[in-house]
Scaffold this active site. Structure first.
Site, mmCIF file in Angstrom:
data_model
loop_
_atom_site.group_PDB
_atom_site.id
_atom_site.type_symbol
_atom_site.label_atom_id
_atom_site.label_comp_id
_atom_site.label_asym_id
_atom_site.label_seq_id
_atom_site.Cartn_x
_atom_site.Cartn_y
_atom_site.Cartn_z
ATOM 1 N N HIS A 82 -7.976 6.349 3.450
ATOM 2 C CA HIS A 82 -7.950 4.992 3.106
ATOM 3 C C HIS A 82 -8.046 4.765 1.598
ATOM 4 C CE1 HIS A 82 -10.021 0.904 3.162
ATOM 5 N NE2 HIS A 82 -8.750 0.438 2.998
ATOM 6 N N ASN A 125 -6.570 -1.141 -2.690
ATOM 7 C CA ASN A 125 -5.686 -1.844 -3.461
ATOM 8 C C ASN A 125 -6.186 -2.546 -4.866
ATOM 9 O OD1 ASN A 125 -2.980 -3.017 -3.919
ATOM 10 N ND2 ASN A 125 -3.631 -4.985 -2.991
ATOM 11 N N GLU A 163 -11.464 6.642 1.247
ATOM 12 C CA GLU A 163 -12.462 6.825 2.358
ATOM 13 C C GLU A 163 -11.642 8.035 3.183
ATOM 14 O OE1 GLU A 163 -14.912 2.982 3.592
ATOM 15 O OE2 GLU A 163 -12.925 2.937 3.887
ATOM 16 N N LYS A 196 1.174 1.524 14.869
ATOM 17 C CA LYS A 196 0.705 2.750 14.308
ATOM 18 C C LYS A 196 0.913 3.816 15.135
ATOM 19 C CE LYS A 196 -2.144 0.890 10.372
ATOM 20 N NZ LYS A 196 -1.517 1.475 9.296
ATOM 21 N N ASN A 209 -15.194 -1.557 4.279
ATOM 22 C CA ASN A 209 -15.079 -2.820 4.741
ATOM 23 C C ASN A 209 -16.320 -3.389 6.082
ATOM 24 O OD1 ASN A 209 -12.688 -3.743 3.702
ATOM 25 N ND2 ASN A 209 -11.326 -2.534 5.241
ATOM 26 N N MET A 217 0.728 -1.349 0.073
ATOM 27 C CA MET A 217 0.057 -0.046 -0.051
ATOM 28 C C MET A 217 0.835 1.180 0.087
ATOM 29 S SD MET A 217 -3.164 -0.836 -0.542
ATOM 30 C CE MET A 217 -3.684 0.722 -0.179
ATOM 31 N N SER A 244 -7.302 0.354 7.072
ATOM 32 C CA SER A 244 -8.553 0.046 6.484
ATOM 33 C C SER A 244 -9.751 -0.032 7.469
ATOM 34 C CB SER A 244 -8.446 -1.083 5.812
ATOM 35 O OG SER A 244 -7.818 -2.110 6.532
ATOM 36 N N ASP A 285 10.719 3.871 5.268
ATOM 37 C CA ASP A 285 10.691 2.609 6.026
ATOM 38 C C ASP A 285 12.027 2.071 6.900
ATOM 39 O OD1 ASP A 285 10.197 -0.412 6.561
ATOM 40 O OD2 ASP A 285 8.320 0.034 5.219
#
Length: 691
Positions: free
Chosen positions: A437, A440, A449, A394, A487, A311, A416, A330
């Site tokens: 959001h 994928n 979203e 997170k 979702n 993502m 998500s 990262d």
């Protein structure tokens, strides 16, 4: 007669060379469209042209910067389809266009900008078509994508111009072609620079009236398999098949008879719920594209993405392709290298598929700066966290970001399903935290979203929405709650499908039922695409909030233990080899024998769960309107577009009938009990949509 006449919609000018130029220029609009007033005015100009013996040729042009004529006014079409007035409007358009064909003088369409639907059909009644070689010039007949068909002569004249096979390809695919593609297909006769367009048009007029081509016989029905539309899966959109029928029959009859076939077909299609839904979806796309904010938004030029997984790298690639410089960060060098390889692959695929030039791809790649070490983020306008879907990880990232970003930076999460408010609480400025959001694969999914918490400021929300639109995505605002909209609505459907499979339903039967209903893929195949492990993780988050209706069945846990995670491991509900898939027979050990059950419509059983959850999202104000719920599900999951979304489908199905059927299911399984808003509508005879 004056040489120049400025109408309210079309200007008429006759030069010393006795060529009449009709220039379409709708006031206070960037587009020209055909509505009743435009047809009227065109008709009046034709009265004058017919009576003036000095006029030696006609050129139809546009004064707009990027649009020639965008076709018929869709609002008019939808209203007339619902009121039964569509036949008169289409018949009048055919009559006026026929007058251009009947002129004794030569005629040319000088096309610059988007030339679609009725805008292209008016050029087909001219002797010649010349177009600017500008990138804004796009030409085609997209009607079938809206559940309609070209009915101002498109199905009749185009096959006579370019042949049966090519015309079927153009009309059934509904694609808008570049000017260069249009020339190759025969949609136009000549290309010119914009400033030379009228001169080239005058040159074509000098060639005189064009001999009308004789119709070529259509291919025999059995030989259309290789032609677009000769072999199409059911989509619920009847327009492509009806267009093919009209084209085929029209070629064996006169133009007048063929136009009658077009007229009957569009009136029939306009009365269907699916066509009306497809047109409504078009307007929803425009609404979400434009938004409601009047204030000009600050352009985002510098962003950062934290996390270089699938993502994170997908988001970084997309932002960089839309002109945004991106820091991709990262902690793992291995993840960063893999992320950069994903970005490279996406750019290479886009070039290979002709979606962008190698030069544009090179520019995009150069905008991504990758780093394992912390980098200065104070000047970054947006930071998007896209790390592992674990709340504690997170939270730690948000705590660090809070100290690193500038006083105006907006910090977003791509989660998500996790609570955005809990992440915002880790920062010193929770009012500048929002969820964005992405779905994928990022390069293909349009929906984002935009998740607002109780702390998110109005300014943050508006800046986030403007940013999403700036990078070419469509945002739907949702309130912060587990699973947000997509979702939350999707998972009861997926998990029930897995449970039905566990209880003996065949995978092919289940998936086929939903494909035939209109979904882009079956629920078991979708779980394989998402990944069994990710499906379980999201279900676990949702079950804590919503209970039994989001509990993952045992078989998913067994599949995870056996590392049958779906497409990414080569096996899930199906075994995958290249593009081939076959049912995974090794799952039989974990399935129960199919019990004898009453005959149940599998598609309705599964879709009712989505309707119920979408209704709850409206009831709990997770979304502001039924349109938000419906369009979010169409964009985010491919929910059968011709059905208009879960709530529009429920209105059409009948809310009392649906509530009764769900109550019957609920006697055996509580998760089917209709929610309060659904029961209220069923009891009071009202609907989700007022009209």
């Amino acid at each position: 007669m004056p040489a120049t006449l400025t109408g309210s919609l079309i200007q008429r000018e006759i030069g010393p060379d006795h060529v009449c130029v009709l220039t379409f220029d709708r006031p206070d609009s960037g587009a020209n469209i055909f509505d009743a007033a435009t047809l009227n005015e065109l008709n009046e100009h034709l009265d004058i042209i017919e009576k003036d013996p000095s006029v030696r040729g006609l050129i139809i042009a546009s004064a707009k910067k990027s649009i020639f004529i965008a076709g018929a006014d869709l609002k008019t079409l939808l209203e007339q389809a619902q009121s039964g007035e569509l036949r008169d409007f289409i018949a009048e358009g055919q009559r006026v266009f026929n007058r251009i064909t009947a002129l004794k003088i030569p005629t040319v369409a000088a096309i610059h900008g988007a030339c679609a639907g009725g805008g292209y059909e008016v050029t087909l009644v001219c002797d010649y078509r010349v177009a600017s070689d500008d990138p804004v010039t796009r030409i085609g007949l997209p009607e079938t994508t809206l559940g309609l068909l070209p009915s101002w002569g498109g199905c009749t004249r185009l096959p006579r111009l370019i042949g049966f096979e090519r015309a079927v390809e153009v009309i059934l695919k509904g694609k808008l072609h570049s000017a260069q593609e249009a020339l190759k297909l025969g949609l136009i006769d000549e290309l010119a620079s914009r400033d030379q367009l009228l001169d080239v048009g005058r040159g074509k007029l000098a060639e005189g009236k064009r001999k009308r081509p004789s119709p070529q016989p259509p291919l025999p029905e059995g030989e259309t398999r290789g032609v677009a539309g000769g072999e199409r899966k059911a989509t619920g959109n009847a327009a492509p098949a009806r267009a093919l029928e009209v084209i085929r029959k029209g070629l064996t009859t006169s133009i007048d008879e063929s136009l009658k076939l077009e007229l009957d077909a569009i009136v029939d299609l306009g009365e269907t719920e699916s066509t009306q839904n497809l047109i409504r979806n078009f307007f929803l796309a425009e609404k979400y594209k434009k938004g409601t904010s009047r204030a000009p938004a600050e352009k985002v030029v510098h962003a950062a993405v934290i996390g270089a997984g699938v993502m994170g790298s997908g988001i970084a690639q997309w932002l960089s392709s839309r002109g945004v410089t991106v820091i991709l960060r990262d902690v793992s060098r291995e993840f960063l290298d893999r992320g950069l390889a994903n970005i490279e692959k996406t750019y290479a695929d886009a070039v290979r598929r002709g979606l962008m030039s190698e030069e544009k791809a090179k520019q995009g790649r150069s905008r991504v700066v990758a780093s394992c070490a912390p980098m200065e983020l104070r000047d970054v306008q947006f930071v998007i966290e896209a790390a592992s879907e674990k709340l504690e990880i997170k939270k730690e990232i948000f705590c660090e970001l809070s100290m690193q970003v500038g006083p105006k930076t907006i910090v977003a999460t791509n989660t998500s399903a996790l609570p955005v408010g809990e992440l915002a609480a880790m920062t010193v400025a929770p009012e500048r935290v929002v969820g964005l959001h992405f779905f994928n694969p990022v390069s293909r999914m349009k929906l984002v979203e935009a998740v607002v918490t109780e702390e998110t400021s109005e300014s943050t929300k508006e800046r986030a929405l403007a940013f999403v639109r700036q990078v070419g995505k469509l945002p739907v605002v949702v309130r912060d709650s587990p699973g947000f909209l997509v979702n939350r609505v999707l998972f009861p459907y997926l998990l029930d499908a897995a449970e039905l499979f566990e209880n003996g339903e065949s995978p092919d039967g289940l998936d086929k039922a939903l494909l035939e209903w209109g979904m882009p893929m079956g629920p078991l195949r979708l779980i394989d695409e998402i990944g069994v492990d990710i499906t379980i993780d999201i279900a676990s988050t949702l079950e804590k909030a919503y209970g039994r209706r989001d509990r993952a069945p045992e078989i998913l846990g067994r599949m995870r233990q056996a590392k049958m995670l779906g497409r990414k491991t080569g096996s899930g509900f199906y075994n995958y080899e290249g593009k081939q898939q076959a049912s995974n027979q090794s799952l039989a050990q974990w399935r129960r024998a199919a019990a004898a059950t009453e005959d149940v419509n599998l598609a309705h059983r599964l879709v009712f769960l989505m309707v119920n959850e979408a209704a709850r999202c409206l009831e709990e104000k997770v979304v502001d309107s039924p349109e938000d719920a419906d369009y979010g599900m169409i964009l985010g999951t491919g929910f059968a577009p011709f059905r208009g979304g879960p709530l529009r489908f429920a209105d059409h199905f009948g809310l009392k009938k649906m509530a009764d059927e769900m109550s019957r299911f609920a006697q055996a399984e509580e998760k089917f009990a209709p929610c309060e808003i659904l029961k209220t509508h069923a009891r009071e005879g009202t609907k989700f949509y007022a009209e």
